[in-house]
Design a protein around this motif. Structure first.
Motif, PDB file in Angstrom:
ATOM      1  N   GLU A   1      50.029 101.589  61.764  1.00  0.00           N
ATOM      2  CA  GLU A   1      49.257 102.464  62.836  1.00  0.00           C
ATOM      3  C   GLU A   1      49.456 101.569  64.351  1.00  0.00           C
ATOM      4  N   THR A   2      49.671 102.227  65.277  1.00  0.00           N
ATOM      5  CA  THR A   2      49.645 101.536  66.490  1.00  0.00           C
ATOM      6  C   THR A   2      49.023 102.382  67.560  1.00  0.00           C
ATOM      7  N   PHE A   3      48.905 102.064  68.823  1.00  0.00           N
ATOM      8  CA  PHE A   3      48.197 102.779  69.589  1.00  0.00           C
ATOM      9  C   PHE A   3      48.841 104.178  70.119  1.00  0.00           C
ATOM     10  N   TRP A   4      50.146 104.267  70.021  1.00  0.00           N
ATOM     11  CA  TRP A   4      50.950 105.629  70.076  1.00  0.00           C
ATOM     12  C   TRP A   4      51.403 106.245  69.004  1.00  0.00           C
ATOM     13  N   SER A   5      51.063 105.759  67.751  1.00  0.00           N
ATOM     14  CA  SER A   5      51.647 106.389  66.463  1.00  0.00           C
ATOM     15  C   SER A   5      50.811 106.095  65.333  1.00  0.00           C
ATOM     16  N   LYS A   6      50.788 107.248  64.280  1.00  0.00           N
ATOM     17  CA  LYS A   6      49.907 106.967  63.175  1.00  0.00           C
ATOM     18  C   LYS A   6      50.602 106.137  62.296  1.00  0.00           C
ATOM     19  N   ALA A   7      52.149 105.746  62.477  1.00  0.00           N
ATOM     20  CA  ALA A   7      52.794 104.861  61.714  1.00  0.00           C
ATOM     21  C   ALA A   7      54.200 104.722  62.460  1.00  0.00           C
ATOM     22  N   TYR A   8      54.347 103.064  62.673  1.00  0.00           N
ATOM     23  CA  TYR A   8      55.375 102.658  63.489  1.00  0.00           C
ATOM     24  C   TYR A   8      55.902 101.417  62.806  1.00  0.00           C
ATOM     25  N   GLY A   9      56.997 101.351  62.789  1.00  0.00           N
ATOM     26  CA  GLY A   9      57.604 100.125  61.950  1.00  0.00           C
ATOM     27  C   GLY A   9      59.390  99.795  62.259  1.00  0.00           C
ATOM     28  N   SER A  10      59.799  98.673  62.375  1.00  0.00           N
ATOM     29  CA  SER A  10      60.989  98.368  62.652  1.00  0.00           C
ATOM     30  C   SER A  10      61.531  97.380  61.636  1.00  0.00           C
ATOM     31  N   LEU A  11      63.039  97.737  61.303  1.00  0.00           N
ATOM     32  CA  LEU A  11      63.615  96.643  60.528  1.00  0.00           C
ATOM     33  C   LEU A  11      65.178  96.712  60.974  1.00  0.00           C
ATOM     34  N   VAL A  12      65.658  95.363  60.254  1.00  0.00           N
ATOM     35  CA  VAL A  12      67.157  95.328  60.250  1.00  0.00           C
ATOM     36  C   VAL A  12      67.478  95.631  58.805  1.00  0.00           C
ATOM     37  N   ASP A  13      68.398  96.532  58.658  1.00  0.00           N
ATOM     38  CA  ASP A  13      68.991  96.883  57.374  1.00  0.00           C
ATOM     39  C   ASP A  13      69.981  95.704  56.942  1.00  0.00           C
ATOM     40  N   LYS A  14      70.396  96.000  55.518  1.00  0.00           N
ATOM     41  CA  LYS A  14      71.532  94.865  54.945  1.00  0.00           C
ATOM     42  C   LYS A  14      72.885  94.919  55.779  1.00  0.00           C
ATOM     43  N   PHE A  15      73.028  95.916  56.526  1.00  0.00           N
ATOM     44  CA  PHE A  15      74.357  96.056  57.149  1.00  0.00           C
ATOM     45  C   PHE A  15      74.143  95.646  58.772  1.00  0.00           C
ATOM     46  N   GLY A  16      72.871  95.093  59.080  1.00  0.00           N
ATOM     47  CA  GLY A  16      72.631  94.579  60.473  1.00  0.00           C
ATOM     48  C   GLY A  16      72.387  95.622  61.502  1.00  0.00           C
ATOM     49  N   ILE A  17      72.037  96.798  61.177  1.00  0.00           N
ATOM     50  CA  ILE A  17      71.958  98.089  61.832  1.00  0.00           C
ATOM     51  C   ILE A  17      70.261  98.042  61.965  1.00  0.00           C
ATOM     52  N   GLU A  18      69.721  97.867  63.360  1.00  0.00           N
ATOM     53  CA  GLU A  18      68.333  98.140  63.657  1.00  0.00           C
ATOM     54  C   GLU A  18      67.772  99.523  63.559  1.00  0.00           C
ATOM     55  N   TRP A  19      66.555  99.841  62.746  1.00  0.00           N
ATOM     56  CA  TRP A  19      66.178 100.917  62.999  1.00  0.00           C
ATOM     57  C   TRP A  19      64.812 100.922  63.135  1.00  0.00           C
ATOM     58  N   GLN A  20      64.283 101.999  63.957  1.00  0.00           N
ATOM     59  CA  GLN A  20      62.781 102.132  64.307  1.00  0.00           C
ATOM     60  C   GLN A  20      62.413 103.399  63.537  1.00  0.00           C
ATOM     61  N   PHE A  21      60.790 103.426  63.350  1.00  0.00           N
ATOM     62  CA  PHE A  21      60.559 104.795  62.693  1.00  0.00           C
ATOM     63  C   PHE A  21      59.126 105.054  63.359  1.00  0.00           C
ATOM     64  N   ASN A  22      58.766 106.298  63.524  1.00  0.00           N
ATOM     65  CA  ASN A  22      57.681 106.677  64.280  1.00  0.00           C
ATOM     66  C   ASN A  22      57.342 107.972  63.939  1.00  0.00           C
ATOM     67  N   CYS A  23      56.037 107.959  63.548  1.00  0.00           N
ATOM     68  CA  CYS A  23      55.342 109.118  62.944  1.00  0.00           C
ATOM     69  C   CYS A  23      54.802 110.040  64.055  1.00  0.00           C
ATOM     70  N   GLY A  24      55.409 110.902  64.381  1.00  0.00           N
ATOM     71  CA  GLY A  24      55.051 111.808  65.331  1.00  0.00           C
ATOM     72  C   GLY A  24      56.138 111.585  66.353  1.00  0.00           C
ATOM     73  N   ASP A  25      55.829 112.331  67.772  1.00  0.00           N
ATOM     74  CA  ASP A  25      57.061 112.105  68.759  1.00  0.00           C
ATOM     75  C   ASP A  25      56.878 110.952  69.629  1.00  0.00           C
ATOM     76  N   GLY A  26      55.800 110.239  69.380  1.00  0.00           N
ATOM     77  CA  GLY A  26      55.689 109.236  70.258  1.00  0.00           C
ATOM     78  C   GLY A  26      55.626 109.056  72.031  1.00  0.00           C
ATOM     79  N   GLN A  27      55.336 110.525  72.292  1.00  0.00           N
ATOM     80  CA  GLN A  27      55.329 110.617  73.573  1.00  0.00           C
ATOM     81  C   GLN A  27      53.856 110.377  74.136  1.00  0.00           C
ATOM     82  N   ASN A  28      52.605 110.470  73.380  1.00  0.00           N
ATOM     83  CA  ASN A  28      51.150 110.338  73.896  1.00  0.00           C
ATOM     84  C   ASN A  28      50.693 109.235  73.194  1.00  0.00           C
ATOM     85  N   ALA A  29      50.327 108.320  73.910  1.00  0.00           N
ATOM     86  CA  ALA A  29      49.164 107.434  73.034  1.00  0.00           C
ATOM     87  C   ALA A  29      48.036 108.038  72.568  1.00  0.00           C
ATOM     88  N   LYS A  30      47.597 107.672  71.522  1.00  0.00           N
ATOM     89  CA  LYS A  30      46.364 108.066  70.809  1.00  0.00           C
ATOM     90  C   LYS A  30      45.387 108.079  71.574  1.00  0.00           C
TER      91      LYS A  30
END
Length: 142
Positions: free
Chosen positions: A113-142
C-alpha cells in the motif's frame, strides 16, 4: 486491463511532457512533483528532488503514457528509461502477475500500500524488463 508505457527522464520530464502534449495536441498534463508528495520524516527529501516530476500522464492517440523523472541517485540510462505498467482494480490478479514475474528477477519495491494505491510494486523480470503494478487507476491519492 491495458498495459501502459511509463517513460522516465533525467531531470527534464516537465520539458518533455509539455513538448509531447503540444506535438500530440493533448490537454495540459497534471503534474505531481516529489515535493508535493506526502513526506516521510525518516527519509528527508533531497532539495534537488523537490521540483522533479514524480508522476504525470498524457493520453496520446487514445493510449495513456505515463512519465516521471528518475529520483536523484537512481540509475538512469537513456534508451532503457521505460517500464510497462499493469493497472487493475483486482488486487489478487496483480499479486499473481507480480509473484510470477519476480521469479528469477529483481524486486525494486514489494507490492504494498502507498499513498496513491491500495497496492503498488515494481520489479525487473528475468529478461531485464521493468514492470510496475498499480491497484486502481493511480490518478488520485488516497
Amino acid at each position: 486491463m491495458p498495459v501502459h508505457a511509463y517513460l522516465t527522464f533525467n531531470g527534464n520530464c516537465l520539458e518533455a511532457v509539455q513538448f509531447y502534449a503540444q506535438v500530440f495536441q493533448t490537454e495540459a498534463p497534471q503534474i505531481m512533483t516529489y515535493g508535493e508528495a506526502p513526506q516521510d520524516p525518516n527519509y528527508p527529501l533531497p532539495e534537488e528532488a523537490k521540483n522533479l516530476v514524480m508522476h504525470t500522464r498524457l493520453l496520446i492517440s487514445g493510449s495513456p503514457v505515463m512519465f516521471s523523472d528518475a529520483f536523484p541517485g537512481m540509475p538512469y540510462a537513456a534508451g532503457t528509461n521505460f517500464s510497462l505498467a499493469v493497472i487493475s482494480d483486482n488486487h489478487n490478479e496483480l499479486k499473481g502477475y507480480f509473484d510470477k514475474l519476480k521469479e528469477g528477477g529483481t524486486v525494486r519495491m514489494e507490492l504494498q500500500e502507498t499513498f496513491w494505491s491500495k497496492a503498488y510494486g515494481s520489479l525487473v523480470d528475468k529478461f531485464g524488463i521493468e514492470w510496475q503494478f498499480n491497484c486502481g487507476d493511480g490518478q488520485n491519492a488516497k
